[in-house]
Design a protein around this motif. Structure first.
Motif, PDB file in Angstrom:
ATOM      1  N   VAL C   6       0.857  -1.182   0.000  1.00 27.47           N
ATOM      2  CA  VAL C   6       0.000   0.000   0.000  1.00 27.47           C
ATOM      3  C   VAL C   6       0.896   1.235   0.000  1.00 27.47           C
ATOM      4  CG1 VAL C   6      -1.768   1.276   1.257  1.00 27.47           C
ATOM      5  CG2 VAL C   6      -1.803  -1.225   1.264  1.00 27.47           C
ATOM      6  N   ILE C   7       0.774   2.055  -1.029  1.00 26.34           N
ATOM      7  CA  ILE C   7       1.654   3.227  -1.110  1.00 26.34           C
ATOM      8  C   ILE C   7       0.895   4.548  -1.000  1.00 26.34           C
ATOM      9  CG2 ILE C   7       3.395   2.044  -2.493  1.00 26.34           C
ATOM     10  CD1 ILE C   7       2.273   3.641  -4.915  1.00 26.34           C
ATOM     11  N   GLY C   8      -0.440   4.501  -0.962  1.00 26.62           N
ATOM     12  CA  GLY C   8      -1.158   5.762  -0.834  1.00 26.62           C
ATOM     13  C   GLY C   8      -2.659   5.548  -0.802  1.00 26.62           C
ATOM     14  N   THR C   9      -3.385   6.651  -0.631  1.00 24.98           N
ATOM     15  CA  THR C   9      -4.844   6.618  -0.564  1.00 24.98           C
ATOM     16  C   THR C   9      -5.401   7.661  -1.531  1.00 24.98           C
ATOM     17  OG1 THR C   9      -4.670   6.058   1.784  1.00 24.98           O
ATOM     18  CG2 THR C   9      -6.825   6.799   1.007  1.00 24.98           C
ATOM     19  N   ILE C  10      -6.505   7.330  -2.183  1.00 24.44           N
ATOM     20  CA  ILE C  10      -7.115   8.240  -3.149  1.00 24.44           C
ATOM     21  C   ILE C  10      -8.427   8.778  -2.606  1.00 24.44           C
ATOM     22  CG2 ILE C  10      -8.338   8.253  -5.376  1.00 24.44           C
ATOM     23  CD1 ILE C  10      -6.068   6.541  -6.483  1.00 24.44           C
ATOM     24  N   TRP C  11      -8.638  10.098  -2.740  1.00 24.86           N
ATOM     25  CA  TRP C  11      -9.908  10.709  -2.377  1.00 24.86           C
ATOM     26  C   TRP C  11     -10.667  11.084  -3.644  1.00 24.86           C
ATOM     27  CZ3 TRP C  11      -6.101  10.803   1.204  1.00 24.86           C
ATOM     28  CH2 TRP C  11      -6.493  10.550   2.532  1.00 24.86           C
ATOM     29  N   LEU C  24     -10.193   3.625  -0.954  1.00 26.71           N
ATOM     30  CA  LEU C  24      -9.459   3.288  -2.169  1.00 26.71           C
ATOM     31  C   LEU C  24      -7.964   3.444  -1.923  1.00 26.71           C
ATOM     32  CD1 LEU C  24     -11.725   5.229  -4.706  1.00 26.71           C
ATOM     33  CD2 LEU C  24     -11.750   2.775  -4.240  1.00 26.71           C
ATOM     34  N   TRP C  26      -3.930   2.954  -3.067  1.00 22.54           N
ATOM     35  CA  TRP C  26      -3.039   2.786  -4.205  1.00 22.54           C
ATOM     36  C   TRP C  26      -2.078   1.658  -3.862  1.00 22.54           C
ATOM     37  CZ3 TRP C  26      -2.194   8.253  -6.562  1.00 22.54           C
ATOM     38  CH2 TRP C  26      -2.318   8.172  -7.951  1.00 22.54           C
ATOM     39  N   VAL C  42      -5.556   0.645  -8.169  1.00 24.59           N
ATOM     40  CA  VAL C  42      -6.376   1.179  -7.092  1.00 24.59           C
ATOM     41  C   VAL C  42      -7.268   0.042  -6.590  1.00 24.59           C
ATOM     42  CG1 VAL C  42      -8.083   2.911  -6.445  1.00 24.59           C
ATOM     43  CG2 VAL C  42      -6.369   3.436  -8.209  1.00 24.59           C
ATOM     44  N   ALA C  43      -7.156  -0.284  -5.312  1.00 23.31           N
ATOM     45  CA  ALA C  43      -7.901  -1.419  -4.761  1.00 23.31           C
ATOM     46  C   ALA C  43      -8.707  -0.993  -3.544  1.00 23.31           C
ATOM     47  CB  ALA C  43      -6.944  -2.545  -4.378  1.00 23.31           C
ATOM     48  N   PRO C  51      -0.565   2.042   5.318  1.00 27.58           N
ATOM     49  CA  PRO C  51       0.517   2.433   4.423  1.00 27.58           C
ATOM     50  C   PRO C  51       1.772   1.604   4.677  1.00 27.58           C
ATOM     51  CG  PRO C  51      -0.459   4.358   5.482  1.00 27.58           C
ATOM     52  CD  PRO C  51      -1.042   3.161   6.144  1.00 27.58           C
TER      53      PRO C  51
END
Lengths: 93, 93, 93, 93, 93
Positions: C6-11, C24, C26, C42-43, C51
């Motif tokens: 997990v390298i990030g989060t999407i809004w 969501l 990344w 994106v999962a 993270p």
């Protein structure tokens, strides 16, 4: 579908019961020109394709549809036709 | 299906409940010649494949069909056979 | 399944209604050695992965099965487990 | 969907019965710029696409939906539209 | 899902009837850093994404779920959200 060539046969006695009796062919995907193009896959033969024959195959959930012997089986590739002839637009080969 | 080799086992206690109790094997896809060919995947073993054995596996929605323990589970790869023997057309290896 | 990190989060506020409330993440697919291996995806997270954690994820239609909150949604990737430990055959790393 | 060009037609008398009568076109996937981009595939034509026409096609289980003649068939690619025109953001070609 | 950017729109009057009225956007998949990463695809827009917007899209059978106008259609890609913001672990960009 992709096109390819039958290059071998796999024997497996330890296999999922639902696939027993099905012939497993090793298929090498090919380009239009008949050159190897992609990783070899294992496909169930549904049209009596022999070694060296140029065929086309389906992948994923469509593969099971091709196989009369089973309703449902963990199979994700099936040979569904043998290329008899083809035409190409000028300059495509 | 693709062919590959079992190269390891993954332990996960925090996992989706529907996958509890299933063995997760790390599988390295291989070429016909037995060389690594593609990214390693995690597959549920359904045939008792051990480390180093040469196997074939299904991917996507067909994988769940192979697993007797569950009706429906978020699993997209399963080992469904162990290669016992194979023939290859001359010149293919 | 593939393994990754997990390298990030999407809004996203403008998103398909059926996916509202779902986290969501990344995810960067990785090799067995933990090196980046493939394009970021994106999962939807179903196991509380944070993270940097090493996880495994499913893709395609199996992903929706992992998500309790929805019956049917346009989602094609879900984190379904966190790697706690693993064994590898000698010489595989 | 991907975009591509019809580059040829395949004839096959030995084929899965459910696919009889369907036209099999050889399609070369293309980039936005119209350059070859990926391996040639075999797709069932559902819109009357001719040689050289720039088309878009679906793959996997969605392909069968496009084909009126059959309920279920081992087909995983179908041409579903002919590109008439397109706009591109500045700098994208 | 993958992330990408809307780079253009496709017009097609000769298309499968079930797709009539749906907007077909050309989407270029991107890396986390926003660099082009993979072949352009054609996706149905379900969230009102405009040219240049950074979006995420689903592929395969999940795409149809996103489209309210149709029950079943030969569509294998759909834009399902617009990236508003994102966080990344240190060192990932």
């Amino acid at each position: 579908m992709r096109t390819g060539r039958v290059i071998g046969t796999i024997w497996a006695t330890r296999r999922h019961p639902s696939t027993e009796g099905l012939t497993l062919q090793w298929v090498l995907p090919e380009s239009v020109a008949g050159e190897p193009d992609g990783s070899a896959i294992v496909a169930v033969d549904t049209v009596g394709a022999g070694p060296g024959e140029r065929i086309f195959f389906v992948t994923a959930s469509e593969a099971v549809i091709a196989i009369e012997e089973v309703e449902e089986a963990p199979i994700d590739a099936a040979i569904v036709g043998i290329i008899e002839n083809f035409t190409l637009s000028p300059g495509e080969l």
